[in-house]
Each structure stands twice: as structure tokens, then as C-alpha cells.
Motif scaffolding. Sequence first.
Motif, mmCIF file in Angstrom:
data_model
loop_
_atom_site.group_PDB
_atom_site.id
_atom_site.type_symbol
_atom_site.label_atom_id
_atom_site.label_comp_id
_atom_site.label_asym_id
_atom_site.label_seq_id
_atom_site.Cartn_x
_atom_site.Cartn_y
_atom_site.Cartn_z
ATOM 1 N N ARG A 187 6.806 -17.666 3.939
ATOM 2 C CA ARG A 187 6.784 -16.712 4.836
ATOM 3 C C ARG A 187 7.692 -16.474 5.960
ATOM 4 N N THR A 188 7.790 -15.407 6.812
ATOM 5 C CA THR A 188 8.265 -15.269 8.037
ATOM 6 C C THR A 188 7.290 -14.579 8.840
ATOM 7 N N PHE A 189 7.447 -14.922 10.060
ATOM 8 C CA PHE A 189 6.396 -14.316 11.108
ATOM 9 C C PHE A 189 7.283 -13.275 11.947
ATOM 10 N N GLY A 190 6.592 -12.157 12.129
ATOM 11 C CA GLY A 190 7.180 -11.296 13.055
ATOM 12 C C GLY A 190 6.181 -10.052 13.157
ATOM 13 N N MET A 191 6.243 -9.539 14.238
ATOM 14 C CA MET A 191 5.126 -8.081 14.474
ATOM 15 C C MET A 191 5.759 -7.082 13.717
ATOM 16 N N SER A 192 7.124 -6.745 13.992
ATOM 17 C CA SER A 192 7.458 -5.630 13.594
ATOM 18 C C SER A 192 7.266 -5.104 12.156
ATOM 19 N N SER A 193 7.245 -6.226 11.183
ATOM 20 C CA SER A 193 7.122 -5.871 9.811
ATOM 21 C C SER A 193 5.757 -5.507 9.516
ATOM 22 N N ASN A 194 4.896 -5.719 10.484
ATOM 23 C CA ASN A 194 3.162 -4.947 10.124
ATOM 24 C C ASN A 194 3.473 -3.670 10.323
ATOM 25 N N LEU A 195 4.139 -3.007 11.424
ATOM 26 C CA LEU A 195 4.272 -1.672 11.403
ATOM 27 C C LEU A 195 4.751 -1.025 10.168
ATOM 28 N N ARG A 196 5.645 -1.622 9.585
ATOM 29 C CA ARG A 196 6.235 -1.118 8.416
ATOM 30 C C ARG A 196 5.345 -1.015 7.201
ATOM 31 N N THR A 197 4.514 -2.144 7.247
ATOM 32 C CA THR A 197 3.376 -2.299 6.223
ATOM 33 C C THR A 197 2.262 -1.274 6.431
ATOM 34 N N LEU A 198 1.961 -1.128 7.771
ATOM 35 C CA LEU A 198 0.942 0.229 8.124
ATOM 36 C C LEU A 198 1.480 1.284 7.656
ATOM 37 N N CYS A 199 2.587 1.698 8.028
ATOM 38 C CA CYS A 199 3.369 3.042 7.664
ATOM 39 C C CYS A 199 3.487 3.091 5.894
ATOM 40 N N ALA A 200 3.505 2.149 5.129
ATOM 41 C CA ALA A 200 3.559 2.067 3.728
ATOM 42 C C ALA A 200 2.160 2.232 3.321
ATOM 43 N N ILE A 201 1.340 1.752 3.856
ATOM 44 C CA ILE A 201 -0.259 1.880 3.386
ATOM 45 C C ILE A 201 -0.578 3.320 3.780
ATOM 46 N N GLY A 202 -0.204 3.778 4.717
ATOM 47 C CA GLY A 202 -0.395 5.377 5.106
ATOM 48 C C GLY A 202 0.285 6.165 4.307
ATOM 49 N N GLY A 203 1.143 5.923 3.534
ATOM 50 C CA GLY A 203 1.738 6.793 2.540
ATOM 51 C C GLY A 203 3.218 7.221 2.841
ATOM 52 N N ALA A 204 3.979 6.603 3.924
ATOM 53 C CA ALA A 204 5.288 6.871 4.305
ATOM 54 C C ALA A 204 6.359 6.843 3.193
ATOM 55 N N GLY A 205 5.935 5.765 2.362
ATOM 56 C CA GLY A 205 7.056 5.661 1.263
ATOM 57 C C GLY A 205 7.100 6.620 0.306
ATOM 58 N N LYS A 206 6.365 7.799 0.181
ATOM 59 C CA LYS A 206 6.368 9.027 -0.425
ATOM 60 C C LYS A 206 7.629 9.954 0.166
ATOM 61 N N ARG A 207 8.045 9.738 1.378
ATOM 62 C CA ARG A 207 8.893 10.416 1.935
ATOM 63 C C ARG A 207 10.003 9.752 2.493
ATOM 64 N N VAL A 208 9.954 8.467 2.887
ATOM 65 C CA VAL A 208 10.983 7.548 3.358
ATOM 66 C C VAL A 208 11.112 6.533 2.495
ATOM 67 N N ALA A 209 12.439 6.158 2.058
ATOM 68 C CA ALA A 209 12.592 5.223 1.029
ATOM 69 C C ALA A 209 12.180 3.634 1.643
ATOM 70 N N PHE A 210 12.552 3.671 3.245
ATOM 71 C CA PHE A 210 12.360 2.477 3.909
ATOM 72 C C PHE A 210 11.138 1.821 3.480
ATOM 73 N N PHE A 211 10.043 2.658 3.554
ATOM 74 C CA PHE A 211 8.604 2.440 3.312
ATOM 75 C C PHE A 211 8.214 2.133 2.060
ATOM 76 N N ASN A 212 9.058 2.567 0.940
ATOM 77 C CA ASN A 212 8.769 2.549 -0.152
ATOM 78 C C ASN A 212 8.824 1.303 -1.087
ATOM 79 N N PHE A 213 7.776 0.057 -0.763
ATOM 80 C CA PHE A 213 7.671 -1.194 -1.203
ATOM 81 C C PHE A 213 6.299 -1.636 -1.481
ATOM 82 N N ASP A 214 6.282 -2.720 -2.229
ATOM 83 C CA ASP A 214 5.074 -3.369 -2.436
ATOM 84 C C ASP A 214 4.430 -3.915 -1.194
ATOM 85 N N TRP A 215 3.639 -3.209 -0.376
ATOM 86 C CA TRP A 215 3.128 -3.375 0.799
ATOM 87 C C TRP A 215 2.001 -4.611 0.571
#
Length: 185
Positions: free
Chosen positions: A29-57
Amino acid sequence: MEFILQPWPWYVSGPCIAIIMYLLLYFGRTFGMSSNLRTLCAIGGAGKRVAFFNFDWKSQKWNLIVVLGAIVGGFIAHYLLSNPINMDLSEATVKDLTALGFNDVGQSLLPPELFSWDAVFSIKGMSLLIVGGFLVGFGTRYAGGCTSGHAITGLSSLQLPSLIAVIGFFLGGLIMIHLIFPILF
């Protein structure tokens, strides 16, 4: 006998951070806070519009515990472990901060000139938050991680890009506090 709260000394907090880093590296695992924002955006459905957020959150759910720990830890540190004493600042620092418009310098870690609701909801405060938030977000994405991720995970795993990023973070901080901050305030 009065109980006086003191900061943890380096020889306690440093090894605690090292143990956590060892465990994270051991488990891949790696530690970092910014990756959590990406995870929260992916949970919120941002992956439907932006490929960066389309991952297995769901594979990153463990990292959200870091956010919860930061929130709970900050609450505990502020409300239960804070030592409400004045800070012993140099005369030059007090003089510089007073010249910038700060009152009661050294009375609080969070000066109300910056951290009160009145300061936040002013035009200047909102402008600084929006522009600063954009720059931090852009810089985090451009650098491939945030300060905590590069400084703690990247440096402990001896990554040259993290060393370069941390040097850049420090230089940016020095430029901000010595050149830009006096202009803004």
C-alpha cells in the motif's frame, strides 16, 4: 500534581510513522491524502463522465480510514490534547506578523485573521480558497501525489521523483511565505 500536555517527542512520533510506513510497504500500500479525493469522486459517480475517476474504488476503501483517522485525530488533538499556552516567538516574527495586520501574535495557532468564519467568507478569503484549492489540486495531479504521499511514502521508498517533488513543495512554500503572502496581506 497538574498534568501538562506536551507534544510527542521525535523519538516517539518518528518511529510510529516508520512502523506505519513499514506496514504499508509490506502490504503493498501507499500513503497519501490526495488519492482519497479521487476515491471519493469515484464513489460519487465521477467515473461516468471523466475516465480518470473510472477505476475500482472498492480496492481503495482501506485508504478512506486514513481520512477518518485524520478527522478524528485532529478533533482529539485540538479538543483533548491542546496545551493552551502562548507561543514563544522571536521579536522579529512578532514584528513581521504585526506589520502584516495580525493582532495578538502568538496567542493562537490559528489566528482569527485567517481562520475565522468572517475571514473565510470574505471576498478575499473565498478568492484565496478557490485559487489556492485550484493550485493545490493542479499541483497534486501534476506531481502525481500530495505532499504527504511524496514526503512520507515516496521518500521512504527512495523514489527520485518524490525527492524532486518535495524539494519543489519546499521551494513553493518559501516563495509563497516570503514573496506572495506579504503582497496578499
